[in-house]
Design a protein around this motif. Sequence first.
Motif, PDB file in Angstrom:
ATOM      1  N   CYS A  69       0.828  -1.277   0.489  1.00 54.03           N
ATOM      2  CA  CYS A  69      -0.206  -0.300   0.059  1.00 54.03           C
ATOM      3  C   CYS A  69       0.785   1.765   0.181  1.00 54.03           C
ATOM      4  O   CYS A  69       0.467   2.283  -0.383  1.00 54.03           O
ATOM      5  CB  CYS A  69      -0.890   0.085   1.032  1.00 54.03           C
ATOM      6  SG  CYS A  69      -0.057   0.344   2.800  1.00 54.03           S
ATOM      7  N   VAL A  70       1.753   1.180   0.666  1.00 58.29           N
ATOM      8  CA  VAL A  70       2.907   2.483   0.222  1.00 58.29           C
ATOM      9  C   VAL A  70       2.911   2.825  -1.084  1.00 58.29           C
ATOM     10  O   VAL A  70       3.376   2.356  -2.007  1.00 58.29           O
ATOM     11  CB  VAL A  70       4.154   2.635   1.724  1.00 58.29           C
ATOM     12  CG1 VAL A  70       5.087   3.566   1.290  1.00 58.29           C
ATOM     13  CG2 VAL A  70       3.864   2.600   2.682  1.00 58.29           C
ATOM     14  N   GLY A  71       2.896   4.471  -1.213  1.00 59.27           N
ATOM     15  CA  GLY A  71       3.347   4.111  -2.569  1.00 59.27           C
ATOM     16  C   GLY A  71       2.131   4.975  -3.316  1.00 59.27           C
ATOM     17  O   GLY A  71       1.917   4.863  -4.352  1.00 59.27           O
ATOM     18  N   SER A  72       1.130   4.085  -2.684  1.00 58.45           N
ATOM     19  CA  SER A  72      -0.050   4.133  -3.926  1.00 58.45           C
ATOM     20  C   SER A  72      -1.449   4.430  -3.055  1.00 58.45           C
ATOM     21  O   SER A  72      -1.300   4.866  -1.811  1.00 58.45           O
ATOM     22  CB  SER A  72      -0.880   2.260  -3.561  1.00 58.45           C
ATOM     23  OG  SER A  72      -1.573   2.064  -4.601  1.00 58.45           O
ATOM     24  N   SER A  73      -2.721   4.793  -4.029  1.00 56.81           N
ATOM     25  CA  SER A  73      -3.730   5.801  -3.752  1.00 56.81           C
ATOM     26  C   SER A  73      -4.869   4.798  -3.185  1.00 56.81           C
ATOM     27  O   SER A  73      -4.759   3.311  -3.917  1.00 56.81           O
ATOM     28  CB  SER A  73      -4.233   6.558  -4.384  1.00 56.81           C
ATOM     29  OG  SER A  73      -4.596   5.472  -5.432  1.00 56.81           O
ATOM     30  N   LYS A  74      -5.866   5.311  -2.168  1.00 55.63           N
ATOM     31  CA  LYS A  74      -7.657   4.356  -2.957  1.00 55.63           C
ATOM     32  C   LYS A  74      -7.307   3.508  -3.527  1.00 55.63           C
ATOM     33  O   LYS A  74      -8.292   2.540  -3.651  1.00 55.63           O
ATOM     34  CB  LYS A  74      -8.440   5.132  -1.642  1.00 55.63           C
ATOM     35  CG  LYS A  74      -7.619   4.901   0.191  1.00 55.63           C
ATOM     36  CD  LYS A  74      -8.663   5.827   0.974  1.00 55.63           C
ATOM     37  CE  LYS A  74      -8.090   5.450   2.271  1.00 55.63           C
ATOM     38  NZ  LYS A  74      -8.919   6.070   3.261  1.00 55.63           N
TER      39      LYS A  74
END
Length: 275
Positions: A69-74
């Motif tokens: 999830c790090v560096g990603s968007s919902k």
Amino acid sequence: MELSVEFFPPKTAEGAAKLRSVREQLATALKPTFFSVTFGAGGSTQDGTLATVKEIHEAGQQAAPHLSCVGSSKEKIRELLAQYKALGINRIVALRGDLPSGMGQYGEFHHADELVSFIRSETDSHFHIEVAAYPEMHPQAKSMTDDVLRFANKMKSGADSAITQYFFNSDAYFRFIDEAAKLGVDQPIVPGIMPITNSTQLLRFSDACGAEVPRWIRLRLQSFGDDTASIKAFGLDVVTDLCDQLTVAGAPGLHFYSLNQADTTLNIAKNLNLI
């Protein structure tokens, strides 16, 4: 006992063909509950993960894609969940992941418990969610106590089970299990198993991820120099003994970090009479 195997997405057609052969060997011999497929920082191997997961699923085996999830968007995570759900995938390995090189901020997620909560809010109970555990402490944790608390939070956020970072000291695993249980964790925590085939590679991996290679193992590996056969034979004995300690004491399963190879995992399984 539940067995599972981790792959990383191949980058070439030759690598994909080799992995197909490896997977078929492992599926036939081990009949694992699932094959997990890694996912690069910030989604750097996202397309490869999706393609590999799809191929495993279409071959009639259960695939568990990693989600970092790090560096990603919902929105991006929501899109991936929808793709996996449409494919018929029902297992996810939910991870924080590392911040990609050059990226200065985390994005909408900071920790894996946030990702677990998000997956649950978006898909309810569709996915069986695995998370990571660190019996010897996450390399970025403030303390062992803080790390176990964070792990317990992940489990309470909706995770179904956990897979550990690899280790070579069974006491570290059992102590972690006990400490997590005191915080109310009763979900299965499956030990991650790293075969030993290359001493330089193992020591580099271990230094990077915070896994402790006991001094006696380091010294024995160094004493073999470039004698690959001796390294593999020694590694097989060490890891078989570790797995035996874990299974005899009631570990719920074994998760093999295969490095896209079949032989080492199969040899360990044979030694344990799992084949």
